[in-house]
Design a protein around this motif. Structure first.
Motif, PDB file in Angstrom:
ATOM      1  N   MET A 161      14.472  28.823  35.232  1.00 29.63           N
ATOM      2  CA  MET A 161      15.304  27.795  34.650  1.00 29.63           C
ATOM      3  C   MET A 161      14.844  26.440  35.195  1.00 29.63           C
ATOM      4  SD  MET A 161      19.508  27.502  34.665  1.00 29.63           S
ATOM      5  CE  MET A 161      19.677  29.091  35.354  1.00 29.63           C
ATOM      6  N   SER A 162      14.735  25.436  34.328  1.00 30.30           N
ATOM      7  CA  SER A 162      14.290  24.116  34.785  1.00 30.30           C
ATOM      8  C   SER A 162      15.386  23.433  35.597  1.00 30.30           C
ATOM      9  CB  SER A 162      13.902  23.247  33.593  1.00 30.30           C
ATOM     10  OG  SER A 162      15.066  22.817  32.912  1.00 30.30           O
ATOM     11  N   ASP A 163      14.995  22.476  36.416  1.00 34.79           N
ATOM     12  CA  ASP A 163      15.958  21.766  37.253  1.00 34.79           C
ATOM     13  C   ASP A 163      17.003  21.036  36.416  1.00 34.79           C
ATOM     14  OD1 ASP A 163      14.733  22.647  39.539  1.00 34.79           O
ATOM     15  OD2 ASP A 163      13.539  20.834  39.820  1.00 34.79           O
ATOM     16  N   PHE A 164      16.586  20.454  35.288  1.00 22.37           N
ATOM     17  CA  PHE A 164      17.527  19.743  34.429  1.00 22.37           C
ATOM     18  C   PHE A 164      18.582  20.686  33.865  1.00 22.37           C
ATOM     19  CE2 PHE A 164      18.757  17.989  30.257  1.00 22.37           C
ATOM     20  CZ  PHE A 164      19.378  16.822  30.713  1.00 22.37           C
ATOM     21  N   VAL A 165      18.170  21.849  33.398  1.00 23.00           N
ATOM     22  CA  VAL A 165      19.115  22.833  32.857  1.00 23.00           C
ATOM     23  C   VAL A 165      20.056  23.311  33.955  1.00 23.00           C
ATOM     24  CG1 VAL A 165      19.312  25.121  31.801  1.00 23.00           C
ATOM     25  CG2 VAL A 165      17.546  23.537  31.024  1.00 23.00           C
ATOM     26  N   ARG A 166      19.540  23.493  35.144  1.00 23.70           N
ATOM     27  CA  ARG A 166      20.395  23.906  36.269  1.00 23.70           C
ATOM     28  C   ARG A 166      21.438  22.843  36.566  1.00 23.70           C
ATOM     29  NH1 ARG A 166      16.809  26.316  41.011  1.00 23.70           N
ATOM     30  NH2 ARG A 166      18.711  27.428  41.476  1.00 23.70           N
ATOM     31  N   GLN A 167      21.049  21.564  36.502  1.00 22.33           N
ATOM     32  CA  GLN A 167      22.009  20.485  36.752  1.00 22.33           C
ATOM     33  C   GLN A 167      23.093  20.456  35.687  1.00 22.33           C
ATOM     34  OE1 GLN A 167      20.052  16.699  37.478  1.00 22.33           O
ATOM     35  NE2 GLN A 167      18.356  17.791  38.451  1.00 22.33           N
ATOM     36  N   LEU A 168      22.727  20.736  34.452  1.00 21.93           N
ATOM     37  CA  LEU A 168      23.735  20.795  33.389  1.00 21.93           C
ATOM     38  C   LEU A 168      24.695  21.962  33.592  1.00 21.93           C
ATOM     39  CD1 LEU A 168      21.584  19.967  30.245  1.00 21.93           C
ATOM     40  CD2 LEU A 168      23.235  18.484  31.405  1.00 21.93           C
ATOM     41  N   ASN A 169      24.263  22.998  34.290  1.00 22.87           N
ATOM     42  CA  ASN A 169      25.112  24.160  34.591  1.00 22.87           C
ATOM     43  C   ASN A 169      25.829  24.004  35.929  1.00 22.87           C
ATOM     44  OD1 ASN A 169      24.612  25.638  32.229  1.00 22.87           O
ATOM     45  ND2 ASN A 169      22.622  26.257  33.036  1.00 22.87           N
ATOM     46  N   ASP A 170      26.017  22.761  36.383  1.00 19.70           N
ATOM     47  CA  ASP A 170      26.781  22.405  37.579  1.00 19.70           C
ATOM     48  C   ASP A 170      26.093  22.756  38.890  1.00 19.70           C
ATOM     49  OD1 ASP A 170      28.941  20.957  38.501  1.00 19.70           O
ATOM     50  OD2 ASP A 170      30.132  22.749  38.884  1.00 19.70           O
ATOM     51  N   TYR A 171      24.787  22.979  38.867  1.00 25.91           N
ATOM     52  CA  TYR A 171      24.063  23.102  40.128  1.00 25.91           C
ATOM     53  C   TYR A 171      23.962  21.711  40.742  1.00 25.91           C
ATOM     54  CZ  TYR A 171      22.476  27.914  39.642  1.00 25.91           C
ATOM     55  OH  TYR A 171      22.420  29.278  39.563  1.00 25.91           O
ATOM     56  N   ARG A 172      24.039  21.647  42.044  1.00 22.56           N
ATOM     57  CA  ARG A 172      23.972  20.371  42.744  1.00 22.56           C
ATOM     58  C   ARG A 172      22.853  20.405  43.768  1.00 22.56           C
ATOM     59  NH1 ARG A 172      30.281  19.007  43.817  1.00 22.56           N
ATOM     60  NH2 ARG A 172      30.930  19.270  41.658  1.00 22.56           N
ATOM     61  N   LEU A 173      22.274  19.249  44.008  1.00 20.82           N
ATOM     62  CA  LEU A 173      21.274  19.164  45.050  1.00 20.82           C
ATOM     63  C   LEU A 173      21.987  19.361  46.382  1.00 20.82           C
ATOM     64  CD1 LEU A 173      18.334  18.695  45.727  1.00 20.82           C
ATOM     65  CD2 LEU A 173      18.842  16.269  45.936  1.00 20.82           C
ATOM     66  N   THR A 174      21.643  20.425  47.072  1.00 21.68           N
ATOM     67  CA  THR A 174      22.311  20.807  48.311  1.00 21.68           C
ATOM     68  C   THR A 174      21.339  20.677  49.468  1.00 21.68           C
ATOM     69  OG1 THR A 174      23.673  22.365  47.079  1.00 21.68           O
ATOM     70  CG2 THR A 174      23.564  22.681  49.452  1.00 21.68           C
ATOM     71  N   THR A 175      21.792  20.045  50.522  1.00 19.90           N
ATOM     72  CA  THR A 175      21.004  19.883  51.729  1.00 19.90           C
ATOM     73  C   THR A 175      21.754  20.531  52.877  1.00 19.90           C
ATOM     74  OG1 THR A 175      20.162  17.782  50.912  1.00 19.90           O
ATOM     75  CG2 THR A 175      19.876  18.228  53.263  1.00 19.90           C
ATOM     76  N   ALA A 176      21.055  21.351  53.651  1.00 16.61           N
ATOM     77  CA  ALA A 176      21.660  22.014  54.804  1.00 16.61           C
ATOM     78  C   ALA A 176      20.840  21.703  56.042  1.00 16.61           C
ATOM     79  CB  ALA A 176      21.733  23.515  54.583  1.00 16.61           C
ATOM     80  N   GLU A 177      21.529  21.293  57.088  1.00 25.07           N
ATOM     81  CA  GLU A 177      20.881  21.135  58.389  1.00 25.07           C
ATOM     82  C   GLU A 177      21.201  22.384  59.192  1.00 25.07           C
ATOM     83  OE1 GLU A 177      20.633  18.205  62.263  1.00 25.07           O
ATOM     84  OE2 GLU A 177      22.434  18.194  61.038  1.00 25.07           O
TER      85      GLU A 177
END
Length: 87
Positions: free
Chosen positions: A1-17
């Motif tokens: 799945m492309s990043d754009f399609v994932r963003q439309l499906n409510d995926y968020r850029l997540t950063t974990a330390e």
């Protein structure tokens, strides 16, 4: 799945330390930054990564801090702080 399609499906850029104990020096902590598109609040991608870490890597986990932001969101409207007229 492309990043754009994932963003439309409510995926968020997540950063974990991720803080973990060094295998040779357990009293010392090392930091690792992980970043991927993931679904909040369950974070299935991050959980898969942390499961992999615990099974395959030697450094035991100390703590994980998570932050995320939706990339695609409604436009923001702000009102001007001042209205100036110049002649």
């Amino acid at each position: 799945m492309s990043d754009f399609v994932r963003q439309l499906n409510d995926y968020r850029l997540t950063t974990a330390e991720i803080l973990y104990h060094l295998p040779d020096h357990p009293a010392l902590l090392q930091s690792y930054i992980w970043q991927e598109y993931d679904l909040a609040p369950r974070y299935p991608e991050l959980r898969k990564f942390l499961d992999f870490w615990e099974k395959n890597l030697d450094g035991p986990l100390h703590s994980v801090k998570v932050a995320n932001v939706p990339i695609i969101k409604p436009g923001e409207t702000r009102f001007a702080d001042a209205y100036l007229t110049l002649h």
